[in-house]
Write a protein that holds these residues in place. Structure first.
Motif, short mmCIF file in Angstrom:
data_model
loop_
_atom_site.label_atom_id
_atom_site.label_comp_id
_atom_site.label_asym_id
_atom_site.label_seq_id
_atom_site.Cartn_x
_atom_site.Cartn_y
_atom_site.Cartn_z
N ARG A 194 75.40 67.18 121.20
CA ARG A 194 73.95 67.07 121.27
C ARG A 194 73.49 66.41 122.57
NH1 ARG A 194 73.71 64.03 115.42
NH2 ARG A 194 74.88 65.60 114.25
N SER A 195 72.36 66.88 123.07
CA SER A 195 71.74 66.24 124.22
C SER A 195 70.85 65.12 123.72
CB SER A 195 70.91 67.26 125.01
OG SER A 195 70.13 66.62 125.99
N ARG A 196 71.09 63.90 124.16
CA ARG A 196 70.35 62.74 123.67
C ARG A 196 68.98 62.60 124.33
NH1 ARG A 196 72.84 61.66 118.94
NH2 ARG A 196 75.10 61.54 119.23
N ASP A 197 68.77 63.29 125.45
CA ASP A 197 67.49 63.16 126.16
C ASP A 197 66.83 64.50 126.43
OD1 ASP A 197 69.20 64.17 128.03
OD2 ASP A 197 69.10 62.46 129.41
N GLY A 198 67.35 65.57 125.82
CA GLY A 198 66.76 66.88 125.98
C GLY A 198 67.29 67.67 127.16
N ARG A 199 67.93 66.98 128.11
CA ARG A 199 68.44 67.69 129.29
C ARG A 199 69.67 68.51 128.92
NH1 ARG A 199 68.60 62.86 133.68
NH2 ARG A 199 69.40 61.79 131.82
N PRO A 200 69.73 69.76 129.37
CA PRO A 200 70.84 70.64 128.96
C PRO A 200 72.16 70.20 129.57
CG PRO A 200 69.51 71.70 130.64
CD PRO A 200 68.78 70.46 130.27
N LYS A 201 73.23 70.45 128.82
CA LYS A 201 74.58 70.23 129.29
C LYS A 201 75.21 71.58 129.66
CE LYS A 201 75.20 66.23 126.22
NZ LYS A 201 75.26 65.21 127.28
N LYS A 202 76.23 71.54 130.46
CA LYS A 202 76.90 72.77 130.88
C LYS A 202 77.51 73.48 129.68
CE LYS A 202 78.66 75.79 133.73
NZ LYS A 202 77.77 76.78 134.38
N PHE A 203 77.35 74.80 129.62
CA PHE A 203 77.90 75.58 128.52
C PHE A 203 79.42 75.67 128.62
CE2 PHE A 203 74.18 78.48 127.01
CZ PHE A 203 73.41 77.35 126.81
#
Length: 250
Positions: free
Chosen positions: A168-177
């Motif tokens: 999960r993203s804790r701040d809404g910013r996307p992580k690399k797939f």
């Protein structure tokens, strides 16, 4: 004035969170029993419908916090072919609206095996509802499980839900797939539709941490244009899906 509003909002969040959590956990326990009864004595279709209502009820528990849901779906996604729904992941509360609003597509999840036990209602559905439980520490097991999962979806015309960020993203910013799971699904399900989904604002429910929960947020789910799984090579499709999803993250 703004600081006063922020402070009062957090104060109000405490009693509303207590109510929301109470009904949330009550829902987990009650629907654990309902799922068991439906699965054991009526059948898989009844179990599936109980899961749909279970997740609608979880959404209603969030309404106590002033949480609302908005779904932007301008595409008539057919139900006679399996879909691979690919979404960013901002928190636990991404899942109920996906299950409820996409219920006609029989969504099944790829989830870490730890969630398959210990959580009333949720663990039961993951174990008996057709989802895939993978061991993140055992890549070989994960590959075999996802491959069998794809065969199961093809056979039954069900759909997959994948969160390729892996956490999960804790701040809404996307992580690399991470591409491995999607690569397998695209290879094993060449006639499926790949449907990107962008979710916004669900991370804000945890803006203060697990308690109190954030109040007054609108969780938005945008369904993007479906892509044929065999319309291009897998890496190109995954890159396109990632660009599509992240472009609409607020």
């Amino acid at each position: 004035m703004l600081q006063f509003y922020i402070k009062m909002k957090k104060i109000l969040a405490y009693p509303l969170s207590i109510l929301s959590y109470f009904f949330f956990f009550l829902t987990l326990v009650v629907f654990h029993g309902i799922q068991w009864f439906c699965f054991t004595f009526i059948g898989k279709e009844a179990h599936k419908r109980s899961v749909d209502i279970f997740n609608l009820t979880l959404m209603r528990c969030l309404n106590i916090l002033g949480t609302t849901f908005t779904v932007d779906n301008q595409h008539n996604i057919p139900t006679d072919v399996p879909c691979i729904f690919v979404s960013n992941h901002q928190g636990l509360y991404d899942i109920p609206p996906i299950i409820w609003y996409l219920r006609k597509h029989y969504p099944k999840f790829i989830s870490k095996k730890e969630l398959g036990k210990g959580i009333p209602g949720i663990s039961y559905n993951l174990r008996h509802g057709g989802s895939a439980l993978i061991d993140r520490k055992d890549p070989k097991q994960a590959v075999v499980t996802i491959s069998k999962f794809a065969d199961y979806l093809n056979k039954n015309n069900y759909s997959a839900v994948i969160f390729p960020e892996g956490t999960r993203s804790r701040d809404g910013r996307p992580k690399k797939f991470a591409e491995t799971g999607l690569q397998i699904m695209l290879k094993k399900m060449p006639h499926a539709l790949v449907v990107p989904i962008t979710i916004n604002n669900s991370w804000k429910l945890f803006e203060y941490g697990s308690f109190p929960l954030g109040i007054g947020h609108n969780i938005k789910m945008k369904i993007h244009q479906p892509i044929l799984a065999n319309s291009d090579d897998a890496s190109s499709i995954i890159a396109k899906v990632e660009r599509t999803i992240t472009a609409d993250i607020l």
